[in-house]
Design an enzyme around this catalytic site. Sequence first.
Site: not given
Length: 570
Positions: A481-483
């Site tokens: 999700l962060e990527l």
Amino acid sequence: MGLLWYLMSLSFYGILQSHASERCDDWGLDTMRQIQVFEDEPARIKCPLFEHFLKYNYSTAHSSGLTLIWYWTRQDRDLEEPINFRLPENRISKEKDVLWFRPTLLNDTGNYTCMLRNTTYCSKVAFPLEVVQKDSCFNSAMRFPVHKMYIEHGIHKITCPNVDGYFPSSVKPSVTWYKGCTEIVDFHNVLPEGMNLSFFIPLVSNNGNYTCVVTYPENGRLFHLTRTVTVKVVGSPKDALPPQIYSPNDRVVYEKEPGEELVIPCKVYFSFIMDSHNEVWWTIDGKKPDDVTVDITINESVSYSSTEDETRTQILSIKKVTPEDLRRNYVCHARNTKGEAEQAAKVKQKVIPPRYTVELACGFGATVFLVVVLIVVYHVYWLEMVLFYRAHFGTDETILDGKEYDIYVSYARNVEEEEFVLLTLRGVLENEFGYKLCIFDRDSLPGGIVTDETLSFIQKSRRLLVVLSPNYVLQGTQALLELKAGLENMASRGNINVILVQYKAVKDMKVKELKRAKTVLTVIKWKGEKSKYPQGRFWKQLQVAMPVKKSPRWSSNDKQGLSYSSLKNV
């Protein structure tokens, strides 16, 4: 018998003394007619007077009242002696103008003289006879006649030489042929035919010594005649050419300064031509070298191929050449029976470059060297140079950009990656370099929505640092999700840059966003112990990817982070 030989010797010396005062045409020692025979083999020697020196034959001389007398001088002796014709079994005899040995012995070696005389006339000539000891392979000091035959050119025959007159035509001798030591039986292209040896399409491999051993009977005894012929296979007439001059040629220029040595080779190839007289010579300004005042040395060498094609080289040299010598015309000439050839050498004076040209060349060379050195230095120290420039001339990215964090760290949530992020990355980036990191598990408030807080933290950060490992690419994790949020933010708004740090190699790249990111972004690789030193290449690469900050957020007195020694224990 001894008394009779003594009386004959006295009579012989009396004849010699009586003619010592008379005029006698002495033709001297005919060394061109040196006769070589093998020990223990018969020999017949005709008096050379009737073959080369006199216009009449023995029968005419004998009928005119002339007497033929034989005598000899032993090897390493000066005393002339009569020839003893009363040896057992008539070992030495004379028949008309022929001296016979049946057979020869080693001590028969010497100079033999035949003298034709009467009371008013005298003529004599001497010739050497050498008796050679035979070894088991027909090798000896004897000189053999050479028979040349053209390569791959029909059928050639050689005949056993110098056997005429030894036996009558009614006697059929046995003949055995050898090549070297090997009897010729079932050879590929060589066939013995009695006194003849036939070669079918001669090849270079047929070169060598060929020996015929002739055995014939006489008066109840067997005599052997050994004759050797050297066969040399030579170039075919169809390959015969005029001389070919290899050097000098139009491609080579002999450029010299006055005072230097000038050396010009004249190298000429002559194809084999039977009885051709090959010539090579130089002319200088149209004159022979002996007719000019130049101090010239000419040396010649000759080499031969396996088929006796000849390469003749004449080297013309002038020790200290003058400007006048460098303006002369040097021409190499060659000639054989097929024609002539000539080739002029290109000789000129070397132009000395002006001094400023040398200085310019040196300056240009120094400039090129300096550029190469700078390129090498930049290639080796480019990270240090970029960091130096950023520290002294770079613009601070953190001023009025509305961002709270320098770096948001995205990583897989497991013990090993968490330890690497919390201890190593945070310890160096925050405590050593003064960057402010956002680590979700440390900086998020309890009870919040993970998705919203993640997006909020990423928007507040200047960089997204992704720690790659096999666990990072698992579907459905917060790290992915962060990527995705960081890549979308970078692509749409451009207000965040993504940094990829490979903590461990990822073999199966199934996440398409990560696969696409690795193709366009530089991956900084963590190499374990080699990367822990804060001044090492890993941290310098990471610093270059970080935001430019004029000064750290904390002073050096406030730094209580990890030192290099503490990192070694991580």
